[in-house]
Design a protein around this motif. Sequence first.
Motif, short mmCIF file in Angstrom:
data_model
loop_
_atom_site.label_atom_id
_atom_site.label_comp_id
_atom_site.label_asym_id
_atom_site.label_seq_id
_atom_site.Cartn_x
_atom_site.Cartn_y
_atom_site.Cartn_z
N ALA A 3 -7.17 27.45 102.17
CA ALA A 3 -7.15 27.83 100.66
C ALA A 3 -7.37 29.11 100.15
N HIS A 4 -6.57 29.34 99.30
CA HIS A 4 -6.53 30.64 98.79
C HIS A 4 -7.74 30.93 97.61
N SER A 5 -8.49 32.17 97.80
CA SER A 5 -9.38 32.19 96.81
C SER A 5 -8.87 32.41 95.39
N PHE A 6 -9.70 31.45 94.69
CA PHE A 6 -9.20 31.35 93.17
C PHE A 6 -9.30 32.44 92.43
N GLY A 7 -10.44 33.19 92.62
CA GLY A 7 -10.61 34.43 92.01
C GLY A 7 -11.24 34.25 90.65
N ALA A 8 -12.10 35.42 90.17
CA ALA A 8 -12.65 35.37 89.09
C ALA A 8 -11.87 35.05 87.85
N LEU A 9 -10.91 35.95 87.72
CA LEU A 9 -10.00 35.92 86.58
C LEU A 9 -9.63 34.42 86.32
N ASN A 10 -8.98 33.89 87.29
CA ASN A 10 -8.59 32.47 87.54
C ASN A 10 -9.50 31.43 86.89
N TYR A 11 -10.60 31.54 87.47
CA TYR A 11 -11.90 30.80 86.80
C TYR A 11 -12.01 31.10 85.31
N VAL A 12 -12.02 32.29 85.02
CA VAL A 12 -12.15 32.53 83.64
C VAL A 12 -11.13 31.70 82.71
N ALA A 13 -9.97 31.80 83.13
CA ALA A 13 -8.61 31.14 82.31
C ALA A 13 -8.78 29.59 82.32
N LEU A 14 -9.47 29.02 83.56
CA LEU A 14 -9.61 27.78 83.49
C LEU A 14 -10.73 27.20 82.69
N ILE A 15 -11.78 28.15 82.80
CA ILE A 15 -13.12 27.84 81.90
C ILE A 15 -12.78 27.54 80.56
N VAL A 16 -12.02 28.80 80.10
CA VAL A 16 -11.54 29.03 78.62
C VAL A 16 -11.02 27.73 78.19
N TYR A 17 -10.04 27.29 78.74
CA TYR A 17 -9.05 26.28 78.63
C TYR A 17 -10.05 25.00 78.41
N LEU A 18 -10.65 24.61 79.47
CA LEU A 18 -11.56 23.49 79.43
C LEU A 18 -12.55 23.45 78.20
N ALA A 19 -13.16 24.85 77.65
CA ALA A 19 -13.88 24.98 76.61
C ALA A 19 -13.49 24.68 75.52
N ALA A 20 -12.13 25.27 75.29
CA ALA A 20 -11.33 24.82 74.13
C ALA A 20 -11.02 23.37 73.81
#
Length: 494
Positions: A3-20
Amino acid sequence: MEAHSFGALNYVALIVYLAAIMAVGVYFAKRQKSSDDYFKAGGRIPGWAAGISVFATTLSSITFMSIPAKAYTGDWTFLVGQYMAIAVLPVVFWFYIPFFRKLNLTSVYEYLERRFDVKMRLFGSISFMLFHIGRISIIIYLTALALMPFVDISPLTIVFLIGVLCIVYTFMGGIEGVIWTDVIQGIMLSIAAILIFTMICFNVDGGMFKIFSFAAEHDKYFPADKFAWSWTDSTVPVLCIGFFFAALQQFTASQDVVQRYIVTDNIEETKKALITNAKLVACVPIFFFAVGTALYVYYIQNPELLPADFNTGGILPFYVISQMPAGIAGIIIAAVFAASQSSISSSLNSISACFTSDIYEKLSDNPSSEQKLKVGRLLTVIAGVLGVCASTYLIYSNESEIWDAFNSLLGLMGGPMTGLFMLGIFVKRANALGALFGVVASVVTVVCLRQFTDLNFFFYGVFGTIVVVIVGYIMSLFSAQPKSQHTVELTVGR
């Protein structure tokens, strides 16, 4: 494959979406004062929003990922099937929308009791609920399965992020929250498809012109042999017929779509909803197929980037994680989550509407609107937990080929249901006895076709629908004709 490292920026984008998405559920929670609010949104939904919701509901994450994979390995033949959702609209506009709005139903299966009897209502409602609990589990399972090889997120975390959060915001916001989150999710899906295609074009030598010319040279659009008639293969005529009946089932006999007909203020807004959906269907799927073709050209030019023995079913998430910039990849993966959650949340609210209207109200002594709201919310949680548990079981049991089997069962359930509504609405002579025999004959026919023939599964819904109408009409002739006053309100035509 690691598996590729998902990375901090990708986690931020996903978390922002889920929070919205969660914020939308919280915002609309305060409006849920009664069961009408929870299941009908008080008629407050504008037509354009309901239309995007229909589009997002019918496009799951599996479609989001499987269409590019199909175009990558094959051609664009399945694109014709997407347009059958537009082809059914004249029938839906002319007959079904005015009919359902006039009856003011919470559960579409209420109609079956009014027209036939309680057995048909329970058959329709229970079949829908069981099918959609299964659908929830499989969408979560296959989304987790598709993402697991490419991101360093555990399968249980994926299940939690998709399923549990979806339960929470559906529980809070009701159908109003579901529809407005669908709007966000539908827009994300559309932008993601366009964004991926655009970025691939910049990475292909020769750009967009090269992609389309190369595809034409290699017959990647609509090969001539796919226009031949076949009883077993998914050729263009088969897809047109099969998808037409599948769309007919969705738009005339499935609670999750029909429920959108009653959330708007008037019939014109309802029609606007389906026109909006048609516009999206006319444009967005082309980009999904174009993405698959673009990926094909990209990896033909860069074969060293594709691992040996790669499973092409995961070609889209593989490209997104391995080639797209950090942050952008996170947005695309969030769109995959959005595709899952839009389908699941609609199923959850529809299941709770069916149970509350078709079962709880029948067993309870004139429950209040507040009681029905509590039961509806409880059923949202129960249905969601069942779906999440089932998807977790599927992950740990490593089931395979389950999506094809589940798709073939759609004809077993969808065909009889479509035919049952068609029989009731258009055949004045039809009665409860005819409906019962029609449904039994339809289910037996589809089971036999599935077990003893090589018939393409796209035909299951076709035969299932036709058998209900024909057998239902013939058997109705052997028993009492319905009262004319009864059929006037519950059928169309003179």
